[in-house]
Design a protein around this motif. Sequence first.
Motif, PDB file in Angstrom:
ATOM      1  N   TYR A  28       0.828  -1.211   0.000  1.00  0.00           N
ATOM      2  CA  TYR A  28       0.000   0.000   0.000  1.00  0.00           C
ATOM      3  C   TYR A  28       0.860   1.257   0.000  1.00  0.00           C
ATOM      4  CZ  TYR A  28      -3.281   3.577   1.422  1.00  0.00           C
ATOM      5  OH  TYR A  28      -4.014   4.731   1.477  1.00  0.00           O
ATOM      6  N   ASP A  29       1.876   1.266   0.864  1.00  0.00           N
ATOM      7  CA  ASP A  29       2.716   2.456   0.993  1.00  0.00           C
ATOM      8  C   ASP A  29       3.502   2.753  -0.276  1.00  0.00           C
ATOM      9  OD1 ASP A  29       1.904   2.995   3.560  1.00  0.00           O
ATOM     10  OD2 ASP A  29       3.595   1.979   4.521  1.00  0.00           O
ATOM     11  N   THR A  30       3.986   1.717  -0.950  1.00  0.00           N
ATOM     12  CA  THR A  30       4.874   1.926  -2.087  1.00  0.00           C
ATOM     13  C   THR A  30       4.157   1.918  -3.434  1.00  0.00           C
ATOM     14  OG1 THR A  30       5.384  -0.458  -2.177  1.00  0.00           O
ATOM     15  CG2 THR A  30       6.850   0.953  -0.859  1.00  0.00           C
ATOM     16  N   GLU A  31       3.035   1.196  -3.535  1.00  0.00           N
ATOM     17  CA  GLU A  31       2.383   1.028  -4.835  1.00  0.00           C
ATOM     18  C   GLU A  31       0.961   1.569  -4.887  1.00  0.00           C
ATOM     19  OE1 GLU A  31       2.951  -2.890  -6.572  1.00  0.00           O
ATOM     20  OE2 GLU A  31       4.526  -3.305  -5.105  1.00  0.00           O
ATOM     21  N   GLY A  32       0.362   1.845  -3.735  1.00  0.00           N
ATOM     22  CA  GLY A  32      -0.946   2.470  -3.735  1.00  0.00           C
ATOM     23  C   GLY A  32      -2.110   1.526  -3.535  1.00  0.00           C
ATOM     24  N   VAL A  33      -3.308   2.113  -3.545  1.00  0.00           N
ATOM     25  CA  VAL A  33      -4.539   1.404  -3.216  1.00  0.00           C
ATOM     26  C   VAL A  33      -4.833   0.276  -4.202  1.00  0.00           C
ATOM     27  CG1 VAL A  33      -7.049   1.637  -3.049  1.00  0.00           C
ATOM     28  CG2 VAL A  33      -5.562   3.355  -2.032  1.00  0.00           C
ATOM     29  N   THR A  34      -4.698   0.549  -5.501  1.00  0.00           N
ATOM     30  CA  THR A  34      -5.069  -0.450  -6.498  1.00  0.00           C
ATOM     31  C   THR A  34      -4.206  -1.693  -6.384  1.00  0.00           C
ATOM     32  OG1 THR A  34      -5.833   1.268  -8.024  1.00  0.00           O
ATOM     33  CG2 THR A  34      -5.342  -0.899  -8.962  1.00  0.00           C
ATOM     34  N   ALA A  35      -2.899  -1.508  -6.244  1.00  0.00           N
ATOM     35  CA  ALA A  35      -1.991  -2.644  -6.114  1.00  0.00           C
ATOM     36  C   ALA A  35      -2.293  -3.430  -4.835  1.00  0.00           C
ATOM     37  CB  ALA A  35      -0.545  -2.170  -6.107  1.00  0.00           C
ATOM     38  N   TYR A  36      -2.576  -2.694  -3.774  1.00  0.00           N
ATOM     39  CA  TYR A  36      -2.925  -3.355  -2.515  1.00  0.00           C
ATOM     40  C   TYR A  36      -4.203  -4.178  -2.659  1.00  0.00           C
ATOM     41  CZ  TYR A  36      -5.076  -3.920   2.040  1.00  0.00           C
ATOM     42  OH  TYR A  36      -5.710  -4.450   3.126  1.00  0.00           O
ATOM     43  N   SER A  37      -5.226  -3.609  -3.250  1.00  0.00           N
ATOM     44  CA  SER A  37      -6.498  -4.304  -3.421  1.00  0.00           C
ATOM     45  C   SER A  37      -6.334  -5.543  -4.292  1.00  0.00           C
ATOM     46  CB  SER A  37      -7.539  -3.362  -4.024  1.00  0.00           C
ATOM     47  OG  SER A  37      -7.755  -2.246  -3.186  1.00  0.00           O
ATOM     48  N   ASP A  38      -5.573  -5.394  -5.394  1.00  0.00           N
ATOM     49  CA  ASP A  38      -5.343  -6.543  -6.277  1.00  0.00           C
ATOM     50  C   ASP A  38      -4.631  -7.657  -5.519  1.00  0.00           C
ATOM     51  OD1 ASP A  38      -6.525  -5.197  -8.352  1.00  0.00           O
ATOM     52  OD2 ASP A  38      -4.634  -4.572  -9.277  1.00  0.00           O
ATOM     53  N   TYR A  39      -3.638  -7.292  -4.715  1.00  0.00           N
ATOM     54  CA  TYR A  39      -2.887  -8.298  -3.958  1.00  0.00           C
ATOM     55  C   TYR A  39      -3.792  -9.024  -2.967  1.00  0.00           C
ATOM     56  CZ  TYR A  39       0.755 -10.468  -1.141  1.00  0.00           C
ATOM     57  OH  TYR A  39       1.529 -11.386  -0.474  1.00  0.00           O
ATOM     58  N   GLN A  40      -4.636  -8.284  -2.267  1.00  0.00           N
ATOM     59  CA  GLN A  40      -5.525  -8.901  -1.284  1.00  0.00           C
ATOM     60  C   GLN A  40      -6.490  -9.882  -1.948  1.00  0.00           C
ATOM     61  OE1 GLN A  40      -4.167  -8.713   1.547  1.00  0.00           O
ATOM     62  NE2 GLN A  40      -5.615  -7.561   2.807  1.00  0.00           N
ATOM     63  N   ARG A  41      -7.016  -9.526  -3.098  1.00  0.00           N
ATOM     64  CA  ARG A  41      -7.922 -10.438  -3.797  1.00  0.00           C
ATOM     65  C   ARG A  41      -7.190 -11.688  -4.264  1.00  0.00           C
ATOM     66  NH1 ARG A  41      -9.439  -5.543  -6.450  1.00  0.00           N
ATOM     67  NH2 ARG A  41     -11.302  -4.611  -5.500  1.00  0.00           N
TER      68      ARG A  41
END
Length: 328
Positions: A28-41
Amino acid sequence: MAYDLSGMLVIGISSRALFDLEHENAIYDTEGVTAYSDYQRQHENDPLEPGTAFPLVKALLRLNTLIPDRRLVEVVVISRNSPDTGLRAFNAIEAHKLDISRAAFTGGEPIVHYLEAFKIDLFLSRDKSDVQAAIDGGVAAAQLYTAPTNYVAPENQIRIAFDGDAVLFSRESEQIYAEKGLEAFVRHEQRHRNKAMKEGPLAKLLFALAEIQKQFTPETCPVRIAIVTARNSPAHKRVIHTLRTWNVTVDEAFFLGGLPKADVLHAFGAHMFFDDQEGHVELASAVVPSGRVPYEGGALGVRNVRKSPKASPAAVADSDASLETSKH
């Protein structure tokens, strides 16, 4: 019939306080919301390791198995995740067989508005701003630090340790020490040794734990409470008198007179230690799970004027702010 939370100890907890989500936080800190959300899914069925509060939560939930037809504790996950990305937390709850069925996923919106709605008695989070907002809103809260390496929780018992001043008790006495020094503090406490101190931010948590203790005999009680304070004689007398006035009996008390708290906390085997000073919590967090109770204004206290030692990076890092899926 509506579910009734009255008579229970209700703990609100963020996803990152319950589970180890440091890798996800870095995304989240380095790549942002979209990358974080994609990773969680993509990883929503992958296991999550326990976070700082996991041993405490597991031990508290075990209380519900000890008295037939009586639920003593309710735990609610309260997170800035969206419902979609929050699915991973509930998958982990199921995998760890935790008796948690209630949650609030706010999709990036502030969580403080929902603490009262869920009747939260104590909110635990890694997020400094969320914890401060809870304190300012009149809800007891603590910002958790990184869990110690190789910590082993006590079995078949819950051990919770509190600092005294500015955590269980009001900051009146500590403020005298901060502004006028040790001698003035000792004189003040001697003069007021028979006058109970006012309640601090976690006093109601102490009362709730004391009520749980009353459901058991002293020999079988699974909850053990300690006060670990820098006070010593003669300033300890006011602590004892205050607890008597509150009709609360703690199991252990350590009046250290400035000695380090970490060794005592390690020997006590605390599931959680609560203190208001960054330096104390930083040292304690190396041996037991620990949380800082900010006392910087709001409904639960007055501004903390004493300067604290430099906080560890783990203490300052945001928590569920890193789990936001939007920035409305």
